[in-house]
Design a protein around this motif. Sequence first.
Motif, PDB file in Angstrom:
ATOM      1  N   ARG A  22       0.826  -1.197   0.000  1.00  0.00           N
ATOM      2  CA  ARG A  22       0.000   0.000   0.000  1.00  0.00           C
ATOM      3  C   ARG A  22       0.867   1.257   0.000  1.00  0.00           C
ATOM      4  NH1 ARG A  22      -3.885   1.750   5.080  1.00  0.00           N
ATOM      5  NH2 ARG A  22      -4.280   3.897   4.407  1.00  0.00           N
ATOM      6  N   SER A  23       0.379   2.297  -0.653  1.00  0.00           N
ATOM      7  CA  SER A  23       1.064   3.583  -0.656  1.00  0.00           C
ATOM      8  C   SER A  23       0.552   4.416   0.511  1.00  0.00           C
ATOM      9  CB  SER A  23       0.806   4.323  -1.976  1.00  0.00           C
ATOM     10  OG  SER A  23       1.376   5.606  -1.944  1.00  0.00           O
ATOM     11  N   TYR A  24       1.441   4.723   1.451  1.00  0.00           N
ATOM     12  CA  TYR A  24       1.070   5.546   2.596  1.00  0.00           C
ATOM     13  C   TYR A  24       1.477   6.986   2.304  1.00  0.00           C
ATOM     14  CZ  TYR A  24       0.055   1.342   5.258  1.00  0.00           C
ATOM     15  OH  TYR A  24      -0.497   0.169   5.697  1.00  0.00           O
ATOM     16  N   HIS A  25       0.494   7.794   1.988  1.00  0.00           N
ATOM     17  CA  HIS A  25       0.780   9.179   1.642  1.00  0.00           C
ATOM     18  C   HIS A  25       1.199   9.953   2.887  1.00  0.00           C
ATOM     19  CE1 HIS A  25      -0.779   8.659  -2.389  1.00  0.00           C
ATOM     20  NE2 HIS A  25      -1.832   8.048  -1.879  1.00  0.00           N
ATOM     21  N   PRO A  26       2.168  10.832   2.754  1.00  0.00           N
ATOM     22  CA  PRO A  26       2.579  11.645   3.911  1.00  0.00           C
ATOM     23  C   PRO A  26       1.411  12.486   4.430  1.00  0.00           C
ATOM     24  CG  PRO A  26       4.153  11.858   2.096  1.00  0.00           C
ATOM     25  CD  PRO A  26       2.960  11.134   1.558  1.00  0.00           C
ATOM     26  N   LEU A  27       1.288  12.542   5.733  1.00  0.00           N
ATOM     27  CA  LEU A  27       0.236  13.351   6.334  1.00  0.00           C
ATOM     28  C   LEU A  27       0.626  14.828   6.264  1.00  0.00           C
ATOM     29  CD1 LEU A  27       0.169  10.479   7.823  1.00  0.00           C
ATOM     30  CD2 LEU A  27      -1.122  11.666   9.583  1.00  0.00           C
ATOM     31  N   GLU A  28      -0.365  15.681   6.120  1.00  0.00           N
ATOM     32  CA  GLU A  28      -0.131  17.113   6.260  1.00  0.00           C
ATOM     33  C   GLU A  28      -0.015  17.407   7.753  1.00  0.00           C
ATOM     34  OE1 GLU A  28      -2.841  19.662   4.097  1.00  0.00           O
ATOM     35  OE2 GLU A  28      -3.195  18.070   2.628  1.00  0.00           O
ATOM     36  N   ILE A  29       1.061  18.059   8.148  1.00  0.00           N
ATOM     37  CA  ILE A  29       1.335  18.300   9.562  1.00  0.00           C
ATOM     38  C   ILE A  29       0.782  19.658   9.975  1.00  0.00           C
ATOM     39  CG2 ILE A  29       3.130  18.571  11.306  1.00  0.00           C
ATOM     40  CD1 ILE A  29       4.906  16.776   9.572  1.00  0.00           C
ATOM     41  N   VAL A  30      -0.043  19.631  11.014  1.00  0.00           N
ATOM     42  CA  VAL A  30      -0.624  20.844  11.589  1.00  0.00           C
ATOM     43  C   VAL A  30       0.020  21.049  12.958  1.00  0.00           C
ATOM     44  CG1 VAL A  30      -2.739  22.010  12.298  1.00  0.00           C
ATOM     45  CG2 VAL A  30      -2.802  20.354  10.406  1.00  0.00           C
ATOM     46  N   ARG A 235      -0.099   4.896  14.490  1.00  0.00           N
ATOM     47  CA  ARG A 235      -1.520   4.532  14.354  1.00  0.00           C
ATOM     48  C   ARG A 235      -2.233   5.496  13.409  1.00  0.00           C
ATOM     49  NH1 ARG A 235      -4.458   4.446  19.853  1.00  0.00           N
ATOM     50  NH2 ARG A 235      -6.250   3.989  18.491  1.00  0.00           N
ATOM     51  N   ALA A 236      -1.957   6.774  13.542  1.00  0.00           N
ATOM     52  CA  ALA A 236      -2.577   7.765  12.651  1.00  0.00           C
ATOM     53  C   ALA A 236      -2.179   7.517  11.203  1.00  0.00           C
ATOM     54  CB  ALA A 236      -2.170   9.176  13.081  1.00  0.00           C
ATOM     55  N   ILE A 237      -0.925   7.152  10.991  1.00  0.00           N
ATOM     56  CA  ILE A 237      -0.452   6.860   9.635  1.00  0.00           C
ATOM     57  C   ILE A 237      -1.155   5.633   9.072  1.00  0.00           C
ATOM     58  CG2 ILE A 237       1.555   6.151   8.271  1.00  0.00           C
ATOM     59  CD1 ILE A 237       3.261   7.838  10.265  1.00  0.00           C
ATOM     60  N   LEU A 238      -1.272   4.587   9.891  1.00  0.00           N
ATOM     61  CA  LEU A 238      -1.907   3.354   9.430  1.00  0.00           C
ATOM     62  C   LEU A 238      -3.384   3.557   9.108  1.00  0.00           C
ATOM     63  CD1 LEU A 238      -0.281   0.721  11.824  1.00  0.00           C
ATOM     64  CD2 LEU A 238       0.099   0.950   9.361  1.00  0.00           C
ATOM     65  N   TRP A 239      -4.043   4.446   9.832  1.00  0.00           N
ATOM     66  CA  TRP A 239      -5.448   4.725   9.528  1.00  0.00           C
ATOM     67  C   TRP A 239      -5.602   5.424   8.182  1.00  0.00           C
ATOM     68  CZ3 TRP A 239      -9.309   2.266  11.107  1.00  0.00           C
ATOM     69  CH2 TRP A 239      -9.498   1.889  12.429  1.00  0.00           C
ATOM     70  N   GLY A 240      -4.524   5.972   7.663  1.00  0.00           N
ATOM     71  CA  GLY A 240      -4.621   6.689   6.394  1.00  0.00           C
ATOM     72  C   GLY A 240      -5.154   8.098   6.547  1.00  0.00           C
ATOM     73  N   ALA A 241      -4.927   8.711   7.731  1.00  0.00           N
ATOM     74  CA  ALA A 241      -5.364  10.090   7.948  1.00  0.00           C
ATOM     75  C   ALA A 241      -4.700  11.008   6.927  1.00  0.00           C
ATOM     76  CB  ALA A 241      -5.021  10.534   9.366  1.00  0.00           C
ATOM     77  N   ASP A 242      -5.397  12.064   6.568  1.00  0.00           N
ATOM     78  CA  ASP A 242      -4.856  13.042   5.625  1.00  0.00           C
ATOM     79  C   ASP A 242      -4.006  14.094   6.327  1.00  0.00           C
ATOM     80  OD1 ASP A 242      -6.426  12.196   3.150  1.00  0.00           O
ATOM     81  OD2 ASP A 242      -8.038  12.565   4.595  1.00  0.00           O
TER      82      ASP A 242
END
Length: 256
Positions: A22-30, A235-242
């Motif tokens: 699976r491609s894990y897209h980098p999350l936008e960091i806030v 965990r946030a990365i695995l959920w696929g959060a944006d």
Amino acid sequence: ALFFAIGCMGPRHVPPPYDEGRSYHPLEIVSHRGCHQQAPENTYAAANRCLELGVDWIEIDVRQSRDGVFYLMHDATVNRTTDGSGRLDWHKAAQIDQLDAGSWYSKKFAGERVPHLDEFLRWSKDKTRIYIDAKVPDIQPLIELVRQLEMSEQVFFWFGNDKKERLFRQLAPNISLMTNAYSAQAVHDAHTNYRATIVETELNWVTQDLVDACRHYGIKLMVFVGGNDPAQFRRAILWGADMINLDHPEAFLAVQ
């Protein structure tokens, strides 16, 4: 009505396992209140640290002075984060401009001022994007300011108030709005009631149903992680959060 299936054991809060295919897209960091663990919150010092780290969004809190000037300030009073006292909206701009917003944090930041929102937005325009937590009674001037500065594509708003969110969407149909959602049904409501473009939830409230609802409506999912535990970041990365809203962006970047 749209329904998302929930198993007999209830919603699943455990993210799917890591999938090498699976491609894990980098999350936008806030960065919550700027990098407030490394500099005084809601100041240029905290914002500059965000730029050094390369975060995608700086979250700021906005309040209004007695004479209508917008400032970056989380609390209703200036007591905690300046050398002054009393409610911010009791003070006029000339008084607020004299406050020291850095010494409470460290002598290193002595002399930091409470930023004016208009000046801060002009400063940030070509540098980063801004998440505005609007704690103000009248939202129309905020919208006008963002439009005047031609920053409608560089900000999103949060109000935490149903009435204000509905009004905002009427006044600003093309500016991004975030609201909170803790279930798939709440995501549906965010889309129906506010045409939200982002929903935020805490990590322990994320379920596959909630993620699926976000995908269905084309809404970005932002997860709030207040601590600095690498396991929670993963965990946030695995959920696929944006997006991920952080108190410790430096710790998150260290595990990327």
